[in-house]
Structure formats: structure tokens, C-alpha cells
Scaffold this motif. Sequence first.
Motif, mmCIF file in Angstrom:
data_model
loop_
_atom_site.group_PDB
_atom_site.id
_atom_site.type_symbol
_atom_site.label_atom_id
_atom_site.label_comp_id
_atom_site.label_asym_id
_atom_site.label_seq_id
_atom_site.Cartn_x
_atom_site.Cartn_y
_atom_site.Cartn_z
ATOM 1 N N GLU A 17 -11.664 -9.029 9.794
ATOM 2 C CA GLU A 17 -10.472 -9.674 9.002
ATOM 3 C C GLU A 17 -10.287 -8.636 8.063
ATOM 4 O O GLU A 17 -9.050 -8.363 7.555
ATOM 5 N N GLN A 18 -11.019 -8.169 7.264
ATOM 6 C CA GLN A 18 -11.040 -7.085 6.247
ATOM 7 C C GLN A 18 -10.319 -6.118 6.677
ATOM 8 O O GLN A 18 -9.475 -5.548 5.877
ATOM 9 N N PHE A 19 -10.665 -5.538 7.475
ATOM 10 C CA PHE A 19 -10.197 -4.233 8.185
ATOM 11 C C PHE A 19 -8.841 -4.510 8.753
ATOM 12 O O PHE A 19 -7.915 -3.578 8.690
ATOM 13 N N LYS A 20 -8.578 -5.394 9.411
ATOM 14 C CA LYS A 20 -7.125 -5.744 10.067
ATOM 15 C C LYS A 20 -6.384 -5.975 8.856
ATOM 16 O O LYS A 20 -4.988 -5.557 8.805
ATOM 17 N N GLN A 21 -6.442 -6.657 7.817
ATOM 18 C CA GLN A 21 -5.701 -6.504 6.539
ATOM 19 C C GLN A 21 -5.470 -5.310 5.908
ATOM 20 O O GLN A 21 -4.354 -4.988 5.624
ATOM 21 N N ARG A 22 -6.153 -4.433 5.857
ATOM 22 C CA ARG A 22 -6.267 -3.026 5.339
ATOM 23 C C ARG A 22 -5.194 -2.235 6.385
ATOM 24 O O ARG A 22 -4.236 -1.457 5.848
ATOM 25 N N GLU A 23 -5.261 -2.393 7.510
ATOM 26 C CA GLU A 23 -4.428 -1.710 8.556
ATOM 27 C C GLU A 23 -2.758 -2.188 8.639
ATOM 28 O O GLU A 23 -2.303 -1.597 8.642
ATOM 29 N N GLU A 24 -3.108 -3.498 8.431
ATOM 30 C CA GLU A 24 -1.446 -4.306 8.425
ATOM 31 C C GLU A 24 -0.930 -3.910 6.931
ATOM 32 O O GLU A 24 0.471 -3.740 7.155
ATOM 33 N N THR A 25 -1.745 -3.955 5.968
ATOM 34 C CA THR A 25 -1.144 -3.248 4.641
ATOM 35 C C THR A 25 -0.533 -2.210 4.662
ATOM 36 O O THR A 25 0.623 -1.877 4.390
ATOM 37 N N LEU A 26 -1.037 -1.148 5.351
ATOM 38 C CA LEU A 26 -0.721 0.210 5.729
ATOM 39 C C LEU A 26 0.715 0.307 6.383
ATOM 40 O O LEU A 26 1.759 0.714 5.935
ATOM 41 N N LEU A 27 0.435 -0.647 7.483
ATOM 42 C CA LEU A 27 1.583 -0.402 8.381
ATOM 43 C C LEU A 27 2.783 -1.339 7.904
ATOM 44 O O LEU A 27 3.949 -0.834 8.123
ATOM 45 N N HIS A 28 2.780 -2.314 7.130
ATOM 46 C CA HIS A 28 3.691 -3.373 6.740
ATOM 47 C C HIS A 28 4.255 -3.400 5.283
ATOM 48 O O HIS A 28 5.334 -3.825 4.884
ATOM 49 N N SER A 29 3.491 -2.554 4.442
ATOM 50 C CA SER A 29 3.827 -2.483 2.984
ATOM 51 C C SER A 29 4.767 -1.322 2.816
ATOM 52 O O SER A 29 4.988 -0.351 3.364
ATOM 53 N N ASP A 30 5.895 -1.629 1.979
ATOM 54 C CA ASP A 30 6.670 -0.674 1.410
ATOM 55 C C ASP A 30 6.129 0.020 0.269
ATOM 56 O O ASP A 30 6.167 -0.352 -1.001
ATOM 57 N N PHE A 31 5.791 1.345 0.492
ATOM 58 C CA PHE A 31 4.901 2.058 -0.660
ATOM 59 C C PHE A 31 5.943 2.989 -1.186
ATOM 60 O O PHE A 31 5.563 3.535 -1.968
ATOM 61 N N SER A 32 7.194 3.028 -0.592
ATOM 62 C CA SER A 32 8.242 4.064 -1.256
ATOM 63 C C SER A 32 8.443 3.872 -2.997
ATOM 64 O O SER A 32 8.610 4.719 -3.779
ATOM 65 N N GLN A 33 8.316 2.520 -3.432
ATOM 66 C CA GLN A 33 8.429 2.489 -4.870
ATOM 67 C C GLN A 33 7.235 2.634 -5.888
ATOM 68 O O GLN A 33 7.238 3.116 -6.965
ATOM 69 N N PHE A 34 6.099 2.478 -5.117
ATOM 70 C CA PHE A 34 4.866 2.919 -5.814
ATOM 71 C C PHE A 34 3.855 3.831 -4.880
ATOM 72 O O PHE A 34 3.060 3.071 -4.279
ATOM 73 N N PRO A 35 4.295 4.830 -4.531
ATOM 74 C CA PRO A 35 3.445 5.798 -3.834
ATOM 75 C C PRO A 35 2.170 5.791 -3.978
ATOM 76 O O PRO A 35 1.034 6.308 -3.299
ATOM 77 N N GLU A 36 1.733 5.788 -5.308
ATOM 78 C CA GLU A 36 0.462 6.076 -5.771
ATOM 79 C C GLU A 36 -0.541 4.896 -5.439
ATOM 80 O O GLU A 36 -1.790 5.213 -5.029
ATOM 81 N N ARG A 37 -0.118 3.898 -4.820
ATOM 82 C CA ARG A 37 -0.845 2.707 -4.284
ATOM 83 C C ARG A 37 -1.478 3.042 -3.273
ATOM 84 O O ARG A 37 -2.668 2.722 -2.568
ATOM 85 N N LEU A 38 -1.068 4.132 -2.537
ATOM 86 C CA LEU A 38 -1.495 4.707 -1.044
ATOM 87 C C LEU A 38 -2.903 5.210 -1.224
ATOM 88 O O LEU A 38 -3.717 5.248 -0.469
ATOM 89 N N ASP A 39 -3.171 5.995 -2.475
ATOM 90 C CA ASP A 39 -4.477 6.472 -2.936
ATOM 91 C C ASP A 39 -5.682 5.493 -2.641
ATOM 92 O O ASP A 39 -6.804 5.629 -2.490
ATOM 93 N N ASN A 40 -5.229 3.974 -2.944
ATOM 94 C CA ASN A 40 -6.089 2.939 -2.769
ATOM 95 C C ASN A 40 -6.780 2.730 -1.410
ATOM 96 O O ASN A 40 -7.612 1.895 -0.949
ATOM 97 N N PHE A 41 -5.826 3.260 -0.437
ATOM 98 C CA PHE A 41 -6.149 3.287 1.071
ATOM 99 C C PHE A 41 -6.512 4.271 1.960
ATOM 100 O O PHE A 41 -7.061 4.443 2.868
ATOM 101 N N LEU A 42 -5.994 5.382 1.425
ATOM 102 C CA LEU A 42 -6.128 6.748 2.199
ATOM 103 C C LEU A 42 -7.082 7.736 1.388
ATOM 104 O O LEU A 42 -7.279 8.039 0.374
ATOM 105 N N HIS A 43 -8.163 7.980 2.283
ATOM 106 C CA HIS A 43 -9.185 9.229 1.776
ATOM 107 C C HIS A 43 -8.618 10.587 1.589
ATOM 108 O O HIS A 43 -7.555 10.868 2.146
ATOM 109 N N PRO A 44 -9.034 11.193 0.526
ATOM 110 C CA PRO A 44 -8.693 12.631 0.294
ATOM 111 C C PRO A 44 -8.734 13.741 1.325
ATOM 112 O O PRO A 44 -7.762 14.505 1.710
#
Length: 131
Positions: A17-44
Motif C-alpha cells: 500500500e505504501q509503494f502503491k501510493q507513491r507510484e500513484e502520486t507520481l502518476l496522478h499528481s500535477d507537479f507543474s505548480q510545485f516541481p520541487e515536490r518531485l525531489d521528495n519522490f525521485l532519487h538523484p
Amino acid sequence: MNSCMDSVARSTKQLIEQFKQREETLLHSDFSQFPERLDNFLHPELFEISPVGCYTSRTDIVNWLLAKSPMQRWRLSDFKIVELAIDTMLVCYQANSINDGVVKATGSLRSSIWRFHDQQWRLQFHQATKN
């Protein structure tokens, strides 16, 4: 089932459930307004092998995530997880796009490697294989 097996099954379900939520957040979220939020999900060191067999850089993945339609939805199912190391998880699942409320019959098998980095689980590798 004995209590030890119950605990393992419960723990596995919680991880899925934890990883499903993270995958869904990446696919379903609109990061265009706050692109810096992607750093909370994406490894360098994130990279991907695309469905056509090409390497995709972190920069290209970020650009796709910022440009994708916030209306696009996916059904994620058939999750399997494998602990590769104390800080590394392999997550596999089926993804099917949803168009006008209808789940597309064909989709892709996906695998992701999530690494615990800077106090967060972050996506380090991803691959999608059309099916």
C-alpha cells in the motif's frame, strides 16, 4: 495461519500500500505548480528503461512528469514487492490507463526500484514493458 505468518502478511500488505501510493502520486499528481515536490519522490540517480528499450534520464523523466496531463488516470494492480536490501525495494505491478472511465485492456508491466535516501523512499529505477 499462525500469528507470525499473519504479521508478515500484514506487513507485506502495508508495504504494498505504501509503494502503491507513491507510484500513484507520481502518476496522478500535477507537479507543474510545485516541481520541487518531485525531489521528495525521485532519487538523484534516477533513470528508466522506456517501453521502446531506451535509457531515459532523470531530467527527461522530470520533464514528462511536469508536462503530463493532470487528468490522466491509471489503474495499478497485481503488486509484488521484494526487499533487495534494508534500504532498497523492488516493486512490480500492472498499469492500465483509464480513458473516459474505461480501463484500457492493454497496459504495461512495470518495475521500480525504490531506495531509502535522505529519510524518504525515492524512485531510483523504473521500467515499463507493454503487454
